[in-house]
Design a protein around this motif. Structure first.
Motif, mmCIF file in Angstrom:
data_model
loop_
_atom_site.group_PDB
_atom_site.id
_atom_site.type_symbol
_atom_site.label_atom_id
_atom_site.label_comp_id
_atom_site.label_asym_id
_atom_site.label_seq_id
_atom_site.Cartn_x
_atom_site.Cartn_y
_atom_site.Cartn_z
ATOM 1 N N PRO A 80 0.997 -1.261 -0.030
ATOM 2 C CA PRO A 80 -0.080 -0.001 -0.023
ATOM 3 C C PRO A 80 0.845 1.351 -0.039
ATOM 4 C CG PRO A 80 -0.725 -1.505 1.807
ATOM 5 C CD PRO A 80 0.751 -2.085 1.247
ATOM 6 N N ARG A 81 2.032 1.251 0.670
ATOM 7 C CA ARG A 81 2.854 2.520 0.666
ATOM 8 C C ARG A 81 3.173 2.697 -0.870
ATOM 9 N NH1 ARG A 81 6.848 1.498 5.767
ATOM 10 N NH2 ARG A 81 5.303 2.312 7.240
ATOM 11 N N HIS A 82 3.682 1.780 -1.574
ATOM 12 C CA HIS A 82 4.234 2.020 -2.940
ATOM 13 C C HIS A 82 3.175 2.574 -3.680
ATOM 14 C CE1 HIS A 82 4.861 0.689 -6.987
ATOM 15 N NE2 HIS A 82 6.292 0.887 -6.737
ATOM 16 N N LYS A 94 6.933 8.000 9.874
ATOM 17 C CA LYS A 94 6.763 9.294 10.166
ATOM 18 C C LYS A 94 7.758 10.279 9.200
ATOM 19 C CE LYS A 94 7.725 12.044 14.143
ATOM 20 N NZ LYS A 94 8.222 12.246 15.406
ATOM 21 N N SER A 95 8.943 9.520 8.885
ATOM 22 C CA SER A 95 9.652 10.570 8.102
ATOM 23 C C SER A 95 9.134 10.892 6.770
ATOM 24 C CB SER A 95 11.205 9.751 7.923
ATOM 25 O OG SER A 95 11.106 8.651 7.208
ATOM 26 N N VAL A 96 8.473 9.988 6.212
ATOM 27 C CA VAL A 96 7.905 10.266 4.861
ATOM 28 C C VAL A 96 6.526 11.090 5.257
ATOM 29 C CG1 VAL A 96 6.629 8.989 2.875
ATOM 30 C CG2 VAL A 96 8.625 8.229 3.917
ATOM 31 N N PHE A 144 11.518 14.197 -0.303
ATOM 32 C CA PHE A 144 10.458 13.263 -0.013
ATOM 33 C C PHE A 144 10.771 11.751 -1.071
ATOM 34 C CE2 PHE A 144 6.654 10.973 -1.724
ATOM 35 C CZ PHE A 144 5.994 10.777 -0.538
ATOM 36 N N VAL A 145 11.060 12.222 -2.336
ATOM 37 C CA VAL A 145 11.346 10.968 -3.273
ATOM 38 C C VAL A 145 12.473 10.167 -2.362
ATOM 39 C CG1 VAL A 145 12.230 10.082 -5.353
ATOM 40 C CG2 VAL A 145 10.375 12.039 -5.488
ATOM 41 N N PHE A 146 13.373 10.619 -2.273
ATOM 42 C CA PHE A 146 14.527 9.764 -1.568
ATOM 43 C C PHE A 146 14.130 8.979 -0.009
ATOM 44 C CE2 PHE A 146 17.283 13.019 -3.603
ATOM 45 C CZ PHE A 146 17.733 12.191 -4.713
ATOM 46 N N LYS A 147 13.215 9.776 0.715
ATOM 47 C CA LYS A 147 12.716 9.334 1.955
ATOM 48 C C LYS A 147 11.708 8.128 1.858
ATOM 49 C CE LYS A 147 14.244 12.023 5.247
ATOM 50 N NZ LYS A 147 14.846 11.721 6.627
ATOM 51 N N ALA A 199 13.744 5.156 0.524
ATOM 52 C CA ALA A 199 14.242 4.584 1.826
ATOM 53 C C ALA A 199 13.143 3.649 2.666
ATOM 54 C CB ALA A 199 14.815 5.405 2.625
ATOM 55 N N ALA A 200 12.096 4.409 2.506
ATOM 56 C CA ALA A 200 10.983 3.598 3.424
ATOM 57 C C ALA A 200 10.688 2.048 2.768
ATOM 58 C CB ALA A 200 9.875 4.459 3.550
ATOM 59 N N LEU A 201 10.530 2.263 1.368
ATOM 60 C CA LEU A 201 10.035 1.057 0.746
ATOM 61 C C LEU A 201 11.249 -0.035 0.609
ATOM 62 C CD1 LEU A 201 8.504 2.563 -2.521
ATOM 63 C CD2 LEU A 201 7.323 1.368 -0.655
ATOM 64 N N ASP A 202 12.574 0.315 1.009
ATOM 65 C CA ASP A 202 13.600 -0.423 0.720
ATOM 66 C C ASP A 202 14.000 -0.979 2.079
ATOM 67 O OD1 ASP A 202 14.131 -0.257 -1.819
ATOM 68 O OD2 ASP A 202 15.578 1.373 -1.769
ATOM 69 N N ASP A 203 13.451 -0.449 3.120
ATOM 70 C CA ASP A 203 13.796 -1.035 4.597
ATOM 71 C C ASP A 203 13.172 -2.298 4.816
ATOM 72 O OD1 ASP A 203 14.165 -1.047 7.166
ATOM 73 O OD2 ASP A 203 12.382 0.018 7.818
ATOM 74 N N ASP A 204 14.185 -3.131 5.039
ATOM 75 C CA ASP A 204 13.746 -4.703 5.386
ATOM 76 C C ASP A 204 13.540 -4.737 6.751
ATOM 77 O OD1 ASP A 204 16.275 -4.728 6.237
ATOM 78 O OD2 ASP A 204 16.930 -6.046 4.702
ATOM 79 N N GLY A 205 13.713 -3.877 7.746
ATOM 80 C CA GLY A 205 13.553 -4.159 9.109
ATOM 81 C C GLY A 205 14.906 -4.719 9.694
#
Length: 194
Positions: free
Chosen positions: A60-62, A120-122, A179-182, A185-191
């Motif tokens: 959904p984020r994507h 939050k950052s996004v 925003f684009v970079f954040k 990064a949020a989508l690439d975050d694997d935890g």
């Protein structure tokens, strides 16, 4: 039964006691192995559940980020001339005001989806961009409304609003890139960093 020889201080253990102690040691080892295996299985299940949760959040984020970026890109293209020059004397038309109105509304709508998707950052950057979109639209409306005014005070207001358009346009462009970079990064975050 214990056999003790005269003069010896220690006694040897009989076979029955040795068998019981051996069985006890084997049971303790088996229980320890079972506990370790159970713990490893629970940890594996927790990792798998966490990965599934991240995958479910990512999809959904994507979509939310993609739609927001599309609308913000449209506005970024509209404000590009104002980023270039403070002294721009661009003719502001009703058509331009209408386009910015529609784009500003779309940015606001799509930012709500981004805010709900997080993190939050996004979210913070989406809210900044939404605020800038509203400010840009307001400044453009004021410039359009008073574009043909003759009074010195109204001309001063139009100059101030044009200056505000330039400032907000530059801030929008900068925040949009961030925003684009954040979002990436949020989508690439694997935890793995948590």
């Amino acid at each position: 039964m214990t056999i003790c020889l005269e003069g010896q201080q220690g006694c040897a253990m009989d076979a029955g006691l040795a068998a019981v102690l051996g069985a006890l040691a084997g049971s303790v080892a088996t229980i320890g192995a079972a506990l370790a295996t159970g713990r490893a299985q629970r940890e594996g299940a927790r990792i798998a559940a966490r990965a599934e949760h991240r995958r479910e959040r990512r999809e959904p984020r994507h979509g939310a980020y993609k739609e927001f970026i599309a609308e913000a890109t449209r506005l970024n293209s509209e404000v590009a001339p104002f980023v270039a020059d403070l002294d721009i004397e661009m003719d502001i038309t009703q058509e331009m005001v209408s386009r910015w109105d529609a784009i500003s509304d779309a940015v606001k709508e799509k930012s709500t989806e981004v805010v709900l998707a997080g993190p939050k950052s996004v979210t913070e950057l989406a809210l900044i961009l939404e605020g800038l979109a509203s400010s840009l639209h307001s400044s453009l409306n004021i410039c359009f409304s008073f574009r043909n005014s003759e009074g010195a005070e109204l001309k001063r207001i139009v100059r101030l609003m044009r200056g505000q358009l330039v400032t907000d346009s530059k801030n929008f462009k900068k925040s949009f890139q961030e925003f684009v970079f954040k979002a990436q990064a949020a989508l690439d975050d694997d935890g793995s960093s948590n």
